[in-house]
Design an enzyme around this catalytic site. Structure first.
Site, PDB file in Angstrom:
ATOM      1  N   SER A 124       4.878  -6.920  -1.848  1.00 44.66           N
ATOM      2  CA  SER A 124       4.377  -7.095  -0.485  1.00 44.66           C
ATOM      3  C   SER A 124       4.997  -8.312   0.166  1.00 44.66           C
ATOM      4  O   SER A 124       5.214  -9.323  -0.488  1.00 44.66           O
ATOM      5  CB  SER A 124       2.859  -7.256  -0.537  1.00 44.66           C
ATOM      6  N   THR A 159      13.634   4.203  10.052  1.00 48.54           N
ATOM      7  CA  THR A 159      14.516   3.073  10.305  1.00 48.54           C
ATOM      8  C   THR A 159      14.006   1.861   9.547  1.00 48.54           C
ATOM      9  O   THR A 159      12.838   1.510   9.621  1.00 48.54           O
ATOM     10  CB  THR A 159      14.537   2.728  11.802  1.00 48.54           C
ATOM     11  N   ASN A 200      -6.095  -9.251  -7.071  1.00 45.71           N
ATOM     12  CA  ASN A 200      -6.264  -9.953  -5.802  1.00 45.71           C
ATOM     13  C   ASN A 200      -7.614 -10.636  -5.684  1.00 45.71           C
ATOM     14  O   ASN A 200      -7.761 -11.629  -4.980  1.00 45.71           O
ATOM     15  CB  ASN A 200      -6.062  -8.988  -4.629  1.00 45.71           C
ATOM     16  N   HIS A 223       3.755 -10.013   3.023  1.00 41.69           N
ATOM     17  CA  HIS A 223       2.921 -11.045   3.632  1.00 41.69           C
ATOM     18  C   HIS A 223       2.069 -11.810   2.628  1.00 41.69           C
ATOM     19  O   HIS A 223       1.233 -12.609   3.016  1.00 41.69           O
ATOM     20  CB  HIS A 223       2.055 -10.459   4.753  1.00 41.69           C
ATOM     21  N   CYS A 237     -23.013  -7.874   1.139  1.00 41.05           N
ATOM     22  CA  CYS A 237     -23.205  -7.956   2.580  1.00 41.05           C
ATOM     23  C   CYS A 237     -21.890  -8.054   3.321  1.00 41.05           C
ATOM     24  O   CYS A 237     -21.803  -7.723   4.482  1.00 41.05           O
ATOM     25  CB  CYS A 237     -24.056  -9.168   2.934  1.00 41.05           C
ATOM     26  N   THR A 252       0.839  -1.201   0.000  1.00 43.61           N
ATOM     27  CA  THR A 252       0.000   0.000   0.000  1.00 43.61           C
ATOM     28  C   THR A 252       0.869   1.245   0.000  1.00 43.61           C
ATOM     29  O   THR A 252       0.643   2.184  -0.765  1.00 43.61           O
ATOM     30  CB  THR A 252      -0.936   0.008   1.224  1.00 43.61           C
TER      31      THR A 252
END
Lengths: 170, 459
Positions: free
Chosen positions: B257, B297, B209, B259, B383, B130
């Site tokens: 990314s 850092t 995704n 993860h 929903c 992101t």
């Protein structure tokens, strides 16, 4: 007697976990899960049966369609049986299931006074799901309206059954 | 005597359970810690897990790999020393702790670069894809704000790209959101038409995704090079899963990314091309770390984790890809064998096999998810999003609104087993059949009524 009272005290004392009111911020209430796992009154009556009123409300585009059917005893005007079918989320299924439970054994005029807020409260629906209970209320009203329309038509001597499916407006 | 017993009973009843236990380290260690969050009461007794009103026997099967992935144990092994003993700040230039930390960061940087055929000097570590997307979109356009005022992107991008573009629109830039074809792929002719002389950035994600489609990166890169626009791709879901070569694909900026490739959460990377140099304005100002591109850092353990994950992915990409393809086929065939009315959302050929997005006709997504509590999957239904809008990606595909409400996304990964797939098939088929029994639409279709011809009463 003292021992029984003491045992009751003990049980009270050991409940130091968080209270078991399962209304989490974004979870399902136990009742909604229960109605989903064990839905009451799923099914269909014969649409063309003169003592059956069918309410079909909602739209697939909105993600919610409910069909609620009531079987009415012509003599007394009481609803003897009800069943439903729903395309929608867990809250919608639970709302319509609850609706079928509540209308059974009631008079037709009585069920018109069932409010969506009562259904929502019974299921502890979060604000974002209130429209599901609204749809259930509409379904009940539509079913009653359909039955009365059928009765009127029969009374007028018109025994023609409609070919196209008409959706009753609430 | 009875009074003494009663008073003892009363005292026991009135003192809280915790205080009653004797104070010893053994007792404290053996005690199950109370739930830290008051709102999420999770109790486990006899293997049953109960949370948010749902009781299941044990933890669910995890089939939501696009949301996140478990950390590979080998990655964790690589990370731990940097938390416990080699915990120095990589920017400390004066002692061993800093030096060893810095060399670990540089080694990780080289691993990440190797996986995408880039130079280590072109990789910058961030807090995640992101942040990398934000730097790419806003950083590039703001640097070139004098001459480049236009951005081209697609309607199926990740929210962070779309939101950054919207933010740029507020600053006065123009953005074209290209529609996609029904199979999810971008139309190259439309893209060519949309690029203008003042287009600074073209942003098209590599692997989506939600639906898993793989965009034609080489063609898009060639087009951008011809027209003089920088090609940015969000490769968060693509890294380590499909081969990426920044040279062949003409990529100027790329977001990565940690993860999503069995690495830790909280770390990502940004690839910035050096030849020809892509200039960007930093979004995080400070001490000038990461060559001034991203101050702050550098979190050594996380970065080492990402590096290790990339190394493992480089070695195992082929094997994983074959294995996951086989599992995807097993899942799709298993479900199709028992159910009809199953639609795959997005192209089946140009697709990353680990992402299977299915729509089940006449069944609503959230109710299906509620029944699939022993499988962790996600849905594109209204929903399940906070608003009542169905997923914007599915809508961009032109999926009918009623089908957009019925989609389920299965994510298969490195650690998914055949037994899990079989169990998922069994549970899914059972729930879909149960919900179809309850569905008035299914009933109508069985009776031969065409649902599309019905006039629905709007609310």
């Amino acid at each position: 007697m003292l021992r029984a009272a003491g045992r009751r005290f003990l049980r009270l004392g050991s409940e130091h976990r968080a209270p078991t009111v399962a209304v989490a911020a974004r979870g399902y209430h136990e009742r909604v899960v229960d109605h989903y796992d064990n839905p009451r009154n799923v099914g269909s009556f014969d649409k063309n049966d003169p003592s059956v009123g069918t309410g079909l409300v909602g739209a697939p585009a909105c993600g919610d369609v409910m069909k609620l059917q009531i079987k009415v005893d012509d003599a007394t005007g009481k609803i003897v049986d009800a069943c439903f079918k729903t395309f929608g989320c867990g809250s919608a299924i639970a709302s319509s299931s609850v609706a079928t439970e509540w209308v059974k054994g009631k008079h037709m005029e009585e069920v018109l006074s069932i409010k969506n807020t009562e259904i929502a409260k019974h299921l502890s629906l979060p604000p974002v799901k209130l429209h599901c209970s609204m749809l259930a209320e509409d379904a009940i009203k539509a079913a009653v309206k359909d039955y009365e329309a059928k009765k009127a038509k029969l009374a007028a001597g018109n025994a023609e059954t409609t070919q196209t499916v008409k959706v009753a407006t609430a | 005597m009875a009074a003494a017993a009663a008073s003892r009973l009363l005292r026991r009843a009135l003192t809280p359970a915790v205080a009653r236990r004797r104070f010893s380290t053994a007792a404290v260690a053996a005690e199950t810690p109370p739930s830290p969050l008051p709102s999420a009461t999770g109790e486990e007794d006899a293997g049953m897990v109960s949370m948010k009103g749902v009781r299941i026997s044990g933890r669910p099967l995890y089939l939501d790999m696009q949301a996140t992935t478990p950390v590979d144990p080998r990655v964790l092994d690589a990370m731990l020393p940097f938390y416990l003993s080699r915990f120095g700040n990589p920017h400390s230039r004066t002692h061993l702790y800093g030096w060893e930390s810095e060399s670990a960061v540089e080694a990780a940087r080289a691993s990440v670069a190797a996986l995408v055929a880039a130079d280590p000097k072109e990789i910058f570590f961030t807090s995640g894809a992101t942040e990398s997307n934000n730097i790419s979109v806003k950083g590039l356009m703001r640097f070139h704000r004098a001459r480049k005022r236009h951005v081209v992107t697609t309607q199926t991008e990740h929210k962070c790209v779309l939101d950054s573009c919207r933010h740029l629109q507020q600053e006065g830039f123009e953005v074209t959101y290209l529609p996609v074809r029904p199979d999810g792929l971008v139309d190259l002719d439309h893209l060519a038409d949309a690029i203008r002389p003042d287009t600074g950035l073209v942003s098209v994600m590599a692997v989506n995704n939600e639906i898993g489609v793989v965009q034609p990166l080489e063609e898009i890169g060639r087009l951008c090079r011809e027209k003089g626009a920088v090609f940015h791709t969000d490769a968060a879901q693509a890294l380590g899963k499909i081969p990426i070569d920044v040279e062949k694909m003409g990529i100027g900026l790329m977001s990565l990314s940690g993860h999503k490739i069995y690495g830790p959460k909280g770390v990502g990377a940004l690839y910035v091309r050096r030849r020809p140099r892509v200039r960007i304005e930093p979004q995080m100002n400070g001490g000038g770390q990461e060559r001034g591109i991203r101050s702050g850092t550098v979190p050594t353990p996380l970065v080492v984790g990402m590096g290790a994950a990339c190394e493992i992915a480089m070695k195992e990409m082929d094997y994983d890809s074959r294995r996951i393809s086989a599992l995807q086929e097993r899942l799709l065939n298993g479900i199709r064998a028992k159910l009809d009315g199953v639609v795959v959302n997005g192209s089946l050929e140009h697709r990353y096999p680990g992402n299977l997005n299915l729509s089940f006709a006449f069944v609503e997504g959230e109710s299906l998810l509620m029944g699939l509590k022993e499988v962790a999957v996600s849905s594109g239904s209204a929903c399940t999003s906070a608003s009542l809008e169905p997923s914007y990606v599915l809508r961009a595909l032109g999926v009918d609104e009623d089908m957009a409400h019925t989609s389920i996304r299965f994510g298969i990964g490195r650690f998914t087993t055949e037994a899990e797939i079989d169990k998922a098939i069994e549970l899914t088929v059972r729930q879909v059949e149960k919900l179809r029994e309850m569905s008035p639409l299914y009933e109508m279709v069985k009776e031969g009524i065409d649902i599309k011809s019905i006039q629905w009463a709007q609310h």
